[in-house]
Design an enzyme around this catalytic site. Structure first.
Site, PDB file in Angstrom:
ATOM      1  CB  CYS A 335      -1.012   0.007   1.147  1.00 48.31           C
ATOM      2  SG  CYS A 335      -0.859  -1.270   2.370  1.00 48.31           S
ATOM      3  NE  ARG A 364       2.312  -9.035   5.148  1.00 46.57           N
ATOM      4  CZ  ARG A 364       0.997  -8.951   4.963  1.00 46.57           C
ATOM      5  NH1 ARG A 364       0.203  -9.780   5.623  1.00 46.57           N
ATOM      6  NH2 ARG A 364       0.485  -8.076   4.133  1.00 46.57           N
ATOM      7  CD  GLN A 382      -0.469  -8.650   0.176  1.00 48.53           C
ATOM      8  OE1 GLN A 382       0.153  -7.619  -0.035  1.00 48.53           O
ATOM      9  NE2 GLN A 382      -1.301  -8.770   1.180  1.00 48.53           N
ATOM     10  CG  ASP A 384      -2.170  -5.421  -2.138  1.00 48.25           C
ATOM     11  OD1 ASP A 384      -3.348  -5.348  -1.779  1.00 48.25           O
ATOM     12  OD2 ASP A 384      -1.209  -5.098  -1.412  1.00 48.25           O
ATOM     13  CG  HIS A 386      -4.046  -0.172  -2.501  1.00 45.45           C
ATOM     14  ND1 HIS A 386      -2.977  -0.987  -2.828  1.00 45.45           N
ATOM     15  CD2 HIS A 386      -4.313  -0.401  -1.201  1.00 45.45           C
ATOM     16  CE1 HIS A 386      -2.602  -1.659  -1.752  1.00 45.45           C
ATOM     17  NE2 HIS A 386      -3.389  -1.328  -0.757  1.00 45.45           N
ATOM     18  CE  LYS A 469     -10.411  -6.653   8.987  1.00 46.28           C
ATOM     19  NZ  LYS A 469      -9.036  -7.180   9.105  1.00 46.28           N
ATOM     20  CG  HIS A 515      -6.135  -1.085   1.815  1.00 44.61           C
ATOM     21  ND1 HIS A 515      -4.778  -1.085   2.016  1.00 44.61           N
ATOM     22  CD2 HIS A 515      -6.582   0.102   2.330  1.00 44.61           C
ATOM     23  CE1 HIS A 515      -4.413   0.028   2.624  1.00 44.61           C
ATOM     24  NE2 HIS A 515      -5.496   0.771   2.823  1.00 44.61           N
TER      25      HIS A 515
END
Length: 644
Positions: A335, A364, A382, A384, A386, A469, A515
């Site tokens: 992000c 991570r 991911q 991912d 946005h 979320k 997100h």
């Protein structure tokens, strides 16, 4: 007198201090007999708890889903009681309820083994059959420390001393045995029943600290009914058969090794599967108006301080320092990088919503004991995205994301989906006005799904610190749940980085950042798919979609011709021309989970036909070569391209 109100709205008067069981007996002796706990003003307590003021009361029997945690909690105490009876000198520590069961940690010089389980279970059944009353007592701190010191329970002494001075110390007795515990518990051991089973033993450090003593953890499970336990054990057995780590070896997809803990070594076939998933998601995202980007793997500490990750997430980040003393971190999330891309160049309200997507590799730190195959790793990709938008656009964009999520899951055969809204936590950023708007938009999405027949729910206070979320949970072929997709509404991060757009009033405005992830971790989703399909992947996903096997060497040229024609049509095929019996080839290729075998011999070569065998079936079908390839090509077309 006090007034006790029941779920149906009726109320009765009782003397102050009447217990839940007293109230239940006044209604019906059979109700009191069935009662295992009481909801007192919405909080679960012992059935023997005194009611001191006007209250709303509900009685729970052991078949109530809410009582399952009590059954498991009581069973943990019975496990500890049984172990100490069979193995004198064993110290007890803690025994919490966990997902699908419970465990208890013991300190003992000799190791437990699975061979001990039969004797322990037998003793547990004796304690259950004795139906010992379970009673709560409050002790002073000195009394508790003295008791546990006298009984050689050093770990319990440490737990007592850690309890804040303003909190009461409670113990629960069952016969002559007792344990330090907050409760609640059921009235007697007989309420537990016999639907329990010890599962495995493992090591665990006291309080999770490697500098402290090693304990022995016995894992177990318990259910209200034997048929529920049987179904769970069957699910466990089936899960072992479907284990992606075993299937990954058989299918030659990937491997793990100690030099790269929590990371995956992809083999050619596994990488083909992985790239097929990425290609599918890339097409779906492009069709939905997302623009794909890529952001750096390593970024300066200053960026992570601005985002807040350094303060709140540093223990999960991989950190490095260069020769010039600059501190960097491998990105744990994509992000902040996406905000930098949004900031690069002036944006107007006409540019919104702006949808940025990345197949971003993140790292991570997970404790070594938490790593589990592809399901929990240290490095993963991911899907991912946005979405930078205005507050007025939140509802519409959340609905578009939802429709995309549901559609994609159905493409993979997941129809049993649960969607839950996680609302504002106590610790949060941003004003209530923004939170109200974000929650209202996501609640409308949730209500629309409920009206369409989807399973929905609310997780109060479980939102991220920056916004509420939606969480999407899948149920796989054997009934396990996997939380994968999320839609998170963020009023925080763009402002921290000073991101803005020019509004209709020609003033700077801070965008809302949504997100979005659908697969979540592609590695984990791949593992879920392997287990969901037990390795029998749909043809469009299979790394090798067909193998052409020869019965005799006379058909080698024909097999090679078929392979060339199939590859021209986009099919992923292999040939097996080895000088082996056809039954041997079929068995070996079936173990590798090749979905289609095209078997050819002298006759098939002469007739330009193929014999088709499907994975998991003994049947054979004969077809002209052109028809077979056309049919397989259609079947191997990804679901998003079939309409075209």
């Amino acid at each position: 007198m006090i007034s006790v109100t029941f779920p149906d709205g009726a109320s009765r008067s009782f003397e102050p201090g009447a217990t839940g069981l007293d109230v239940a007996r006044s209604i019906s002796p059979s109700l009191a007999k069935k009662t295992v706990a009481m909801m007192l003003d919405g909080q679960m307590v012992d059935a023997a708890t005194p009611i001191k003021a006007d209250a709303k009361v509900e009685f729970l029997n052991r078949e109530d889903p809410r009582a399952l945690e009590l059954i498991r909690h009581d069973a943990a105490h019975v496990l500890a009681d049984a172990v100490q009876a069979l193995f004198p000198g064993t110290q007890v520590t803690i025994g919490p309820v966990i997902e699908n069961g419970f465990y208890y940690d013991f300190y003992r010089a000799e190791p437990f083994t699975p061979e001990d389980f039969a004797a322990i279970e037998k003793k547990m059944r004796e304690i259950v059959a004795a139906d010992k009353p379970i009673q709560r007592e409050e002790w002073s701190r000195d009394e508790a420390v003295s008791y546990f010191e006298q009984h050689g329970e050093a770990f319990k002494v440490e737990l007592v001393e850690a309890i804040p001075a303003d909190q009461k110390i409670s113990v629960y007795k069952q016969g002559d045995w007792l344990d330090l515990c907050r409760g609640p518990h059921m009235p007697s051991t007989g309420k537990i029943g016999n639907a329990f089973k010890l599962m495995k033993v493992a090591g665990a450090y006291w309080r999770g600290d490697s500098s402290k003593p090693m304990l022995q953890r016995i894992y177990a499970t318990a259910f209200a009914r034997q048929e529920d336990l049987d179904a769970y054990l069957k699910q466990i057995q089936e899960a072992e058969r479907r284990d992606h780590r075993r299937l990954g070896r058989e299918m030659d997809l990937f491997h793990f090794q100690e030099e790269g803990p929590g990371t995956i070594f992809w083999h050619p076939k596994g990488w083909t599967l992985f790239q097929t998933l990425i290609a599918f998601m890339r097409r779906r995202q492009q069709a939905a108006g997302y623009i794909e980007v890529n952001t750096p793997q390593v970024l300066d500490r200053a960026l992570w301080e601005t985002s807040g990750h350094w303060q709140t997430y540093r223990e999960n980040m991989f950190i490095t320092k260069t020769e010039d003393e600059r501190v960097f971190a491998l990105k744990p999330m994509n992000c902040p990088g996406h905000v930098q891309i949004f900031k690069n160049g002036l944006k107007s309200y006409r540019d919104l919503p702006m949808k940025i997507a990345e197949f971003g590799i993140v790292h991570r730190y997970e404790p070594s004991g938490a790593i589990h195959g592809m399901m929990r790793v240290r490095a993963f990709t991911q899907d991912d995205a946005h979405i930078f938008c205005t507050e007025d656009q939140i509802m519409a964009e959340a609905m578009k994301i939802n429709d995309m999520v549901i559609s994609i899951y159905k493409d993979f055969g997941f129809d049993d989906i649960v969607v839950k809204l996680s609302t504002r936590p106590e610790k949060r950023v941003g004003g209530d006005e923004g939170w109200d708007k974000a929650e209202a938009a996501l609640k409308k999405v949730l209500d629309l799904l409920a009206a369409q027949g989807f399973k929905t729910g609310i997780n109060p206070g479980e939102g991220a610190f920056y916004g509420p979320k939606l969480e999407y949970t899948l149920r796989d072929a054997i009934g396990r749940e996997w939380q994968c997709g999320t839609t998170q509404v963020d009023f925080n991060l763009p402002g921290r980085f000073g991101a803005f757009y020019i509004g209709q009033d020609s003033e700077k405005q801070t965008p809302v950042m949504i997100h979005r992830a659908i697969f979540g971790s592609l590695e984990r989703f791949t593992g879920i798919l392997i287990e969901h399909f037990a390795g029998h992947l749909p043809l469009w996903l299979s790394p090798v979609q067909a193998a052409i096997c020869t019965i005799t060497s006379d058909a080698d040229d024909y097999a090679l011709e078929i392979a060339a024609l199939a590859r021209k049509k986009g099919l992923r095929v292999e040939t097996d021309l080895r000088n082996e019996k056809i039954n041997y080839k079929v068995r070996e290729l079936s173990l590798a989970k090749i979905p289609v075998l095209l078997v050819v011999g002298r006759k098939e070569a002469a007739d330009r036909t193929v014999s088709i065998r499907r994975l998991g079936s003994q049947a054979q079908a004969f077809s002209a070569l052109d028809e077979a390839l056309a049919s397989l090509t259609l079947e191997a077309t990804p679901p998003d391209l079939r309409g075209a």
